[in-house]
Write a protein that holds these residues in place. Sequence first.
Motif, mmCIF file in Angstrom:
data_model
loop_
_atom_site.group_PDB
_atom_site.id
_atom_site.type_symbol
_atom_site.label_atom_id
_atom_site.label_comp_id
_atom_site.label_asym_id
_atom_site.label_seq_id
_atom_site.Cartn_x
_atom_site.Cartn_y
_atom_site.Cartn_z
ATOM 1 N N GLU A 22 18.907 14.025 -51.464
ATOM 2 C CA GLU A 22 19.282 15.252 -50.762
ATOM 3 C C GLU A 22 19.455 16.380 -51.774
ATOM 4 O O GLU A 22 19.814 16.109 -52.911
ATOM 5 C CB GLU A 22 20.598 15.051 -49.981
ATOM 6 C CG GLU A 22 20.402 14.352 -48.679
ATOM 7 C CD GLU A 22 19.693 15.190 -47.633
ATOM 8 O OE1 GLU A 22 19.082 16.230 -47.953
ATOM 9 O OE2 GLU A 22 19.724 14.796 -46.477
ATOM 10 N N PRO A 23 19.210 17.615 -51.428
ATOM 11 C CA PRO A 23 18.850 18.156 -50.124
ATOM 12 C C PRO A 23 17.337 18.117 -49.863
ATOM 13 O O PRO A 23 16.880 18.575 -48.826
ATOM 14 C CB PRO A 23 19.337 19.600 -50.186
ATOM 15 C CG PRO A 23 19.120 19.973 -51.618
ATOM 16 C CD PRO A 23 19.436 18.696 -52.394
ATOM 17 N N HIS A 24 16.608 17.552 -50.791
ATOM 18 C CA HIS A 24 15.150 17.511 -50.660
ATOM 19 C C HIS A 24 14.701 16.661 -49.468
ATOM 20 O O HIS A 24 13.685 16.958 -48.851
ATOM 21 C CB HIS A 24 14.504 17.011 -51.951
ATOM 22 C CG HIS A 24 14.940 17.775 -53.152
ATOM 23 N ND1 HIS A 24 14.660 19.108 -53.328
ATOM 24 C CD2 HIS A 24 15.683 17.413 -54.233
ATOM 25 C CE1 HIS A 24 15.187 19.525 -54.452
ATOM 26 N NE2 HIS A 24 15.811 18.520 -55.024
ATOM 27 N N ARG A 25 15.460 15.599 -49.160
ATOM 28 C CA ARG A 25 15.093 14.726 -48.034
ATOM 29 C C ARG A 25 15.071 15.517 -46.722
ATOM 30 O O ARG A 25 14.151 15.401 -45.932
ATOM 31 C CB ARG A 25 16.067 13.558 -47.930
ATOM 32 C CG ARG A 25 15.740 12.596 -46.804
ATOM 33 C CD ARG A 25 16.685 11.410 -46.748
ATOM 34 N NE ARG A 25 17.686 11.715 -47.611
ATOM 35 C CZ ARG A 25 18.605 11.006 -48.271
ATOM 36 N NH1 ARG A 25 18.723 9.973 -48.146
ATOM 37 N NH2 ARG A 25 19.475 11.350 -49.085
ATOM 38 N N PHE A 70 18.358 19.901 -35.865
ATOM 39 C CA PHE A 70 17.118 20.537 -35.422
ATOM 40 C C PHE A 70 15.905 19.651 -35.703
ATOM 41 O O PHE A 70 14.954 19.638 -34.921
ATOM 42 C CB PHE A 70 16.944 21.917 -36.073
ATOM 43 C CG PHE A 70 17.579 23.018 -35.295
ATOM 44 C CD1 PHE A 70 16.925 23.615 -34.235
ATOM 45 C CD2 PHE A 70 18.852 23.458 -35.611
ATOM 46 C CE1 PHE A 70 17.516 24.623 -33.501
ATOM 47 C CE2 PHE A 70 19.457 24.469 -34.892
ATOM 48 C CZ PHE A 70 18.789 25.057 -33.831
ATOM 49 N N ILE A 71 15.942 18.926 -36.791
ATOM 50 C CA ILE A 71 14.836 18.009 -37.080
ATOM 51 C C ILE A 71 14.792 16.911 -36.021
ATOM 52 O O ILE A 71 13.718 16.566 -35.514
ATOM 53 C CB ILE A 71 14.965 17.406 -38.495
ATOM 54 C CG1 ILE A 71 14.915 18.516 -39.555
ATOM 55 C CG2 ILE A 71 13.860 16.385 -38.753
ATOM 56 C CD1 ILE A 71 15.271 18.056 -40.955
ATOM 57 N N GLY A 72 15.950 16.377 -35.657
ATOM 58 C CA GLY A 72 16.010 15.361 -34.603
ATOM 59 C C GLY A 72 15.502 15.885 -33.271
ATOM 60 O O GLY A 72 14.738 15.208 -32.575
ATOM 61 N N VAL A 73 15.894 17.108 -32.921
ATOM 62 C CA VAL A 73 15.412 17.730 -31.680
ATOM 63 C C VAL A 73 13.892 17.878 -31.730
ATOM 64 O O VAL A 73 13.194 17.590 -30.748
ATOM 65 C CB VAL A 73 16.099 19.092 -31.438
ATOM 66 C CG1 VAL A 73 15.393 19.891 -30.354
ATOM 67 C CG2 VAL A 73 17.566 18.895 -31.085
ATOM 68 N N ALA A 74 13.381 18.301 -32.867
ATOM 69 C CA ALA A 74 11.933 18.480 -33.004
ATOM 70 C C ALA A 74 11.198 17.155 -32.806
ATOM 71 O O ALA A 74 10.161 17.102 -32.139
ATOM 72 C CB ALA A 74 11.600 19.089 -34.365
ATOM 73 N N CYS A 114 17.700 11.056 -37.885
ATOM 74 C CA CYS A 114 17.990 12.461 -38.163
ATOM 75 C C CYS A 114 19.323 12.878 -37.545
ATOM 76 O O CYS A 114 20.115 13.581 -38.176
ATOM 77 C CB CYS A 114 16.865 13.356 -37.635
ATOM 78 S SG CYS A 114 15.320 13.172 -38.529
ATOM 79 N N PHE A 115 19.582 12.447 -36.313
ATOM 80 C CA PHE A 115 20.856 12.778 -35.665
ATOM 81 C C PHE A 115 22.042 12.152 -36.399
ATOM 82 O O PHE A 115 23.163 12.645 -36.313
ATOM 83 C CB PHE A 115 20.850 12.371 -34.197
ATOM 84 C CG PHE A 115 20.009 13.269 -33.334
ATOM 85 C CD1 PHE A 115 20.155 14.647 -33.362
ATOM 86 C CD2 PHE A 115 19.057 12.729 -32.489
ATOM 87 C CE1 PHE A 115 19.377 15.472 -32.574
ATOM 88 C CE2 PHE A 115 18.266 13.549 -31.690
ATOM 89 C CZ PHE A 115 18.432 14.926 -31.729
ATOM 90 N N ALA A 116 21.793 11.072 -37.132
ATOM 91 C CA ALA A 116 22.843 10.449 -37.953
ATOM 92 C C ALA A 116 23.018 11.183 -39.276
ATOM 93 O O ALA A 116 23.847 10.793 -40.100
ATOM 94 C CB ALA A 116 22.507 8.982 -38.198
ATOM 95 N N GLY A 117 22.239 12.225 -39.504
ATOM 96 C CA GLY A 117 22.344 13.004 -40.737
ATOM 97 C C GLY A 117 21.366 12.592 -41.812
ATOM 98 O O GLY A 117 21.487 13.004 -42.962
ATOM 99 N N GLY A 118 20.380 11.771 -41.466
ATOM 100 C CA GLY A 118 19.350 11.359 -42.425
ATOM 101 C C GLY A 118 19.905 10.635 -43.633
ATOM 102 O O GLY A 118 19.519 10.931 -44.758
ATOM 103 N N PRO A 119 20.804 9.662 -43.408
ATOM 104 C CA PRO A 119 21.404 8.979 -44.559
ATOM 105 C C PRO A 119 20.384 8.134 -45.313
ATOM 106 O O PRO A 119 19.389 7.692 -44.750
ATOM 107 C CB PRO A 119 22.464 8.089 -43.918
ATOM 108 C CG PRO A 119 21.914 7.790 -42.564
ATOM 109 C CD PRO A 119 21.213 9.056 -42.144
#
Length: 145
Positions: A22-25, A70-74, A114-119
Amino acid sequence: MIVVTAVLIGVAYVVVNSLIREPHRRRFNAVMVGGAGAAYLSGGGFGPVEFAFTIVLTYCAFRGLESWRFIGVAWLLHTAWDVAHHLKGNPIIPFADHSSLGCAICDPVIALWCFAGGPSITDRVRARFTRGADRLVDANRVDNR
């Protein structure tokens, strides 16, 4: 079989992306979903509406540069677009009839992550094995006294 394969592809995407720090991910995933928004343009199954969809996904991807939500929504929007293309018989890969269906199964796996925050899944696995190894070392120290 298509369900299992699609889910495994989604999981593989998550694992490979977990190797990016992160934050690149998050930024990388925003770019990936922005590209996914244009995946159906060459097929043109829905005519000018394809461009409207691309604009909506591009906006979500732009907002996704700073927000996993927003990535998850997309990815979920892309799932709906996959379903529409599958039902119309206009697959994302022209020579693979069920490719849009597979994509519609894979994308929600990515969206949930993504909704989990992209861990980082790889960091979590690594930490679990490290803790287990530390416990083993501590137990050996007690036994050897």
